[in-house]
Design an enzyme around this catalytic site. Structure first.
Site, PDB file in Angstrom:
ATOM      1  N   GLN A  66      -0.169 -12.636  -0.364  1.00  0.00           N
ATOM      2  CA  GLN A  66       0.957 -11.998   0.328  1.00  0.00           C
ATOM      3  C   GLN A  66       1.597 -12.962   1.334  1.00  0.00           C
ATOM      4  O   GLN A  66       2.818 -13.001   1.473  1.00  0.00           O
ATOM      5  CB  GLN A  66       0.502 -10.699   0.996  1.00  0.00           C
ATOM      6  N   ASN A 121     -10.739  -7.204   1.389  1.00  0.00           N
ATOM      7  CA  ASN A 121      -9.315  -7.224   1.742  1.00  0.00           C
ATOM      8  C   ASN A 121      -8.779  -8.617   2.067  1.00  0.00           C
ATOM      9  O   ASN A 121      -7.589  -8.884   1.846  1.00  0.00           O
ATOM     10  CB  ASN A 121      -9.057  -6.290   2.930  1.00  0.00           C
ATOM     11  N   GLY A 181       0.835  -1.209   0.000  1.00  0.00           N
ATOM     12  CA  GLY A 181       0.000   0.000   0.000  1.00  0.00           C
ATOM     13  C   GLY A 181       0.862   1.248   0.000  1.00  0.00           C
ATOM     14  O   GLY A 181       0.470   2.294   0.547  1.00  0.00           O
ATOM     15  N   ALA A 182       2.011   1.157  -0.664  1.00  0.00           N
ATOM     16  CA  ALA A 182       3.056   2.175  -0.498  1.00  0.00           C
ATOM     17  C   ALA A 182       2.698   3.542  -1.072  1.00  0.00           C
ATOM     18  O   ALA A 182       3.319   4.542  -0.712  1.00  0.00           O
ATOM     19  CB  ALA A 182       4.366   1.657  -1.106  1.00  0.00           C
ATOM     20  N   ASN A 215      -7.334  -3.474   7.385  1.00  0.00           N
ATOM     21  CA  ASN A 215      -8.469  -4.024   8.142  1.00  0.00           C
ATOM     22  C   ASN A 215      -9.283  -5.052   7.372  1.00  0.00           C
ATOM     23  O   ASN A 215      -9.351  -4.981   6.152  1.00  0.00           O
ATOM     24  CB  ASN A 215      -9.378  -2.865   8.556  1.00  0.00           C
ATOM     25  N   ASP A 253      -4.815   1.687  19.271  1.00  0.00           N
ATOM     26  CA  ASP A 253      -5.838   1.647  20.323  1.00  0.00           C
ATOM     27  C   ASP A 253      -5.206   1.911  21.694  1.00  0.00           C
ATOM     28  O   ASP A 253      -5.767   2.624  22.527  1.00  0.00           O
ATOM     29  CB  ASP A 253      -6.553   0.291  20.298  1.00  0.00           C
ATOM     30  N   HIS A 303      -9.113  -5.524  16.822  1.00  0.00           N
ATOM     31  CA  HIS A 303      -9.051  -4.087  16.499  1.00  0.00           C
ATOM     32  C   HIS A 303     -10.393  -3.737  15.843  1.00  0.00           C
ATOM     33  O   HIS A 303     -10.529  -3.750  14.623  1.00  0.00           O
ATOM     34  CB  HIS A 303      -7.883  -3.798  15.555  1.00  0.00           C
TER      35      HIS A 303
HETATM   36  P1  NAD Z   1      -5.439   4.135   1.214  1.00  0.00           P
HETATM   37  O1  NAD Z   1      -6.611   3.790   0.368  1.00  0.00           O
HETATM   38  O2  NAD Z   1      -5.039   5.569   1.327  1.00  0.00           O
HETATM   39  O3  NAD Z   1      -4.158   3.335   0.729  1.00  0.00           O
HETATM   40  C1  NAD Z   1      -4.189   1.947   0.560  1.00  0.00           C
HETATM   41  C2  NAD Z   1      -3.221   1.610  -0.516  1.00  0.00           C
HETATM   42  O4  NAD Z   1      -3.168   0.190  -0.612  1.00  0.00           O
HETATM   43  C3  NAD Z   1      -3.614   2.139  -1.915  1.00  0.00           C
HETATM   44  O5  NAD Z   1      -2.542   2.890  -2.468  1.00  0.00           O
HETATM   45  C4  NAD Z   1      -3.899   0.881  -2.721  1.00  0.00           C
HETATM   46  O6  NAD Z   1      -3.523   0.995  -4.075  1.00  0.00           O
HETATM   47  C5  NAD Z   1      -3.016  -0.125  -1.978  1.00  0.00           C
HETATM   48  N1  NAD Z   1      -3.399  -1.523  -2.180  1.00  0.00           N
HETATM   49  C6  NAD Z   1      -4.647  -2.048  -2.331  1.00  0.00           C
HETATM   50  N2  NAD Z   1      -4.569  -3.359  -2.546  1.00  0.00           N
HETATM   51  C7  NAD Z   1      -3.259  -3.685  -2.509  1.00  0.00           C
HETATM   52  C8  NAD Z   1      -2.548  -4.895  -2.671  1.00  0.00           C
HETATM   53  N3  NAD Z   1      -3.190  -6.043  -2.929  1.00  0.00           N
HETATM   54  N4  NAD Z   1      -1.198  -4.873  -2.588  1.00  0.00           N
HETATM   55  C9  NAD Z   1      -0.544  -3.729  -2.363  1.00  0.00           C
HETATM   56  N5  NAD Z   1      -1.160  -2.538  -2.197  1.00  0.00           N
HETATM   57  C10 NAD Z   1      -2.501  -2.523  -2.276  1.00  0.00           C
HETATM   58  O7  NAD Z   1      -5.721   3.513   2.660  1.00  0.00           O
HETATM   59  P2  NAD Z   1      -4.980   3.845   4.044  1.00  0.00           P
HETATM   60  O8  NAD Z   1      -5.686   4.984   4.705  1.00  0.00           O
HETATM   61  O9  NAD Z   1      -3.518   3.927   3.827  1.00  0.00           O
HETATM   62  O10 NAD Z   1      -5.362   2.529   4.903  1.00  0.00           O
HETATM   63  C11 NAD Z   1      -4.827   1.272   4.576  1.00  0.00           C
HETATM   64  C12 NAD Z   1      -5.472   0.191   5.441  1.00  0.00           C
HETATM   65  O11 NAD Z   1      -5.119   0.373   6.807  1.00  0.00           O
HETATM   66  C13 NAD Z   1      -7.004   0.181   5.408  1.00  0.00           C
HETATM   67  O12 NAD Z   1      -7.465  -1.160   5.340  1.00  0.00           O
HETATM   68  C14 NAD Z   1      -7.376   0.803   6.739  1.00  0.00           C
HETATM   69  O13 NAD Z   1      -8.664   0.396   7.168  1.00  0.00           O
HETATM   70  C15 NAD Z   1      -6.286   0.250   7.629  1.00  0.00           C
HETATM   71  N6  NAD Z   1      -6.048   0.947   8.903  1.00  0.00           N
HETATM   72  C16 NAD Z   1      -5.748   0.182  10.000  1.00  0.00           C
HETATM   73  C17 NAD Z   1      -5.453   0.784  11.209  1.00  0.00           C
HETATM   74  C18 NAD Z   1      -5.138  -0.039  12.435  1.00  0.00           C
HETATM   75  O14 NAD Z   1      -5.062   0.542  13.522  1.00  0.00           O
HETATM   76  N7  NAD Z   1      -4.930  -1.337  12.352  1.00  0.00           N
HETATM   77  C19 NAD Z   1      -5.465   2.177  11.307  1.00  0.00           C
HETATM   78  C20 NAD Z   1      -5.768   2.938  10.167  1.00  0.00           C
HETATM   79  C21 NAD Z   1      -6.065   2.305   8.966  1.00  0.00           C
HETATM   80  C1  LMR Z   2      -8.656   3.181  12.869  1.00  0.00           C
HETATM   81  O1  LMR Z   2      -8.783   2.611  13.954  1.00  0.00           O
HETATM   82  O2  LMR Z   2      -8.555   4.416  12.776  1.00  0.00           O
HETATM   83  C2  LMR Z   2      -8.570   2.350  11.614  1.00  0.00           C
HETATM   84  O3  LMR Z   2      -8.753   0.995  11.900  1.00  0.00           O
HETATM   85  C3  LMR Z   2      -9.455   2.833  10.539  1.00  0.00           C
HETATM   86  C4  LMR Z   2     -10.900   2.507  10.803  1.00  0.00           C
HETATM   87  O4  LMR Z   2     -11.569   2.044   9.883  1.00  0.00           O
HETATM   88  O5  LMR Z   2     -11.339   2.713  11.939  1.00  0.00           O
END
Ligand code: NAD
Ligand code: LMR
Length: 328
Positions: free
Chosen positions: A112, A105, A11-12, A131, A159, A187
């Site tokens: 991967q 997802n 997701g770089a 997520n 969290d 989460h």
């Molecule tokens: P974003 O849409 O800005 O970026 C995601 C990127 O992932 C995009 O550039 C997309 O092209 C790329 N992508 C999609 N499928 C892919 C694949 N198969 N291989 C490689 N890259 C791929 O989203 P974001 O805001 O950066 O969030 C990314 C993820 O992180 C989301 O699922 C979000 O819900 C999650 N998230 C988790 C937490 C946590 O606390 N665990 C916190 C925030 C966001």
């Molecule tokens: C967060 O906790 O901010 C991320 O998991 C994004 C979301 O969907 O809540």
């Protein structure tokens, strides 16, 4: 000079990674003496945007950055990776729960996981952010049978950080005064921020904060709903705070946890506290500074805590059932 560490990041070209990659390259992740090679993985349509991100990284002239690989090929992306940060995937929009992303997802993590299994370094450590991160980590772990299960983690550090910040504000103390803010479970909106075992300036939170109704009610729901509140306010999901939490998660995985302290990490359950073995469940963990960790034992749990821990375990069991076909 020390050997460079290969950090693969998916997701770089996305939002979180825009706040993450610069900090990895500057030494915030692994220290100012450790050179890094960034292996940046994206889907094909995002490669052009990724080129732009890479141009900016180059323009920072980071002394620790030895090389950068930009790719949509998983074999190339995970080749020799010592650390794999699985951030890529769809973020949720307003009105969705994180589990709603499971069908979109989940399948990403079979490919991967397999690519990590076949190409990463023997010492690879994996942190999943996309997520629903616990269940995505479970899928990746099942797809990588040659990698020890305990190398797969999911991020609940955001969290922990959110909970610490809420407690510090309520008590009127600096956030550094709050320790041992464990998060149990998923989460998601069922996670349990365990204030009973957290401390403020060394004293139990329940002694420092008199308002126990707030602790049992608004405090818990604020932490559980924080992601949704940010989506509502910002129009998109948390990014910089998520990147910051991921830096904390990985840095502390390679740091000796100070005596008597712990952090929240979602890791494969070994059955501790009666939690179903094999689920990726957030526990309080201590790290040994060499990439190993242990689930902290002997934490006191009252009926209130046990009930909350079961609710979030049940949700993880349900998520696991939904992706059963990806766990073969
Ligand atoms: P974003 O849409 O800005 O970026 C995601 C990127 O992932 C995009 O550039 C997309 O092209 C790329 N992508 C999609 N499928 C892919 C694949 N198969 N291989 C490689 N890259 C791929 O989203 P974001 O805001 O950066 O969030 C990314 C993820 O992180 C989301 O699922 C979000 O819900 C999650 N998230 C988790 C937490 C946590 O606390 N665990 C916190 C925030 C966001
Ligand atoms: C967060 O906790 O901010 C991320 O998991 C994004 C979301 O969907 O809540």
């Amino acid at each position: 000079m020390t050997k460079p560490v290969r950090v693969a990041v998916t997701g770089a070209a996305g939002s979180i990674d825009y706040s993450l990659l610069f900090r990895i390259a500057s030494g915030d992740l692994l220290g100012k003496d450790t050179p890094v090679i960034l292996q940046l993985i994206e889907i094909t349509p995002a490669l052009q945007a990724l080129e732009g991100v890479a141009m900016e990284i180059n323009d920072c002239a980071f002394p620790l950055l030895q090389d950068m690989v930009l790719t949509d090929d998983l074999k190339t992306g995970f080749d020799g990776a010592n650390i794999a940060l699985l951030v890529g995937g769809m973020p949720r929009k307003q009105g969705m729960e994180r589990a709603d992303l499971i069908k979109a997802n989940g399948p990403i993590f079979t490919g991967q996981g397999k690519a990590i299994n076949d190409n990463a370094a023997d010492d690879v450590r994996v942190a999943v952010v996309a997520n629903p991160c616990n269940t995505n980590a479970l899928i990746a772990m099942h797809s990588a049978p040659d990698v020890p299960n305990e190398r797969f983690t999911a991020m609940t550090r955001l969290d922990e950080n959110r909970a610490k910040s809420q407690l510090a504000a309520k008590a009127g103390v600096p956030v550094s005064a709050v320790k041992n803010m464990g998060i149990w479970g998923n989460h998601s909106n069922t996670m349990y921020p365990d204030f009973f075992n957290a401390t403020i300036q060394g004293k139990p939170v329940t002694e420092v904060i008199d308002d126990h109704e707030w602790l049992k009610g608004d405090f818990i729901s604020t932490v559980q709903q924080r992601g949704a509140a940010i989506i509502k306010a910002r129009g998109s999901s948390s990014a910089a705070s998520a990147a910051n939490a991921l830096i904390d998660h990985v840095r502390d995985w390679f740091t000796v946890t100070p005596e008597g302290e712990y952090h929240a990490m979602a890791v494969p359950s070994d059955g501790s506290y009666g939690i179903e073995e094999g689920l990726i469940y957030s526990f309080p963990v201590r790290c040994d500074g060499k990439g190993g960790y242990e689930i902290v034992q002997g934490i006191e749990l009252n009926d209130f805590s046990r009930e909350k821990m079961k609710v979030t375990e049940k949700q993880l069991l349900e998520e696991r059932a939904v992706v059963a076909d990806l766990l073969k």
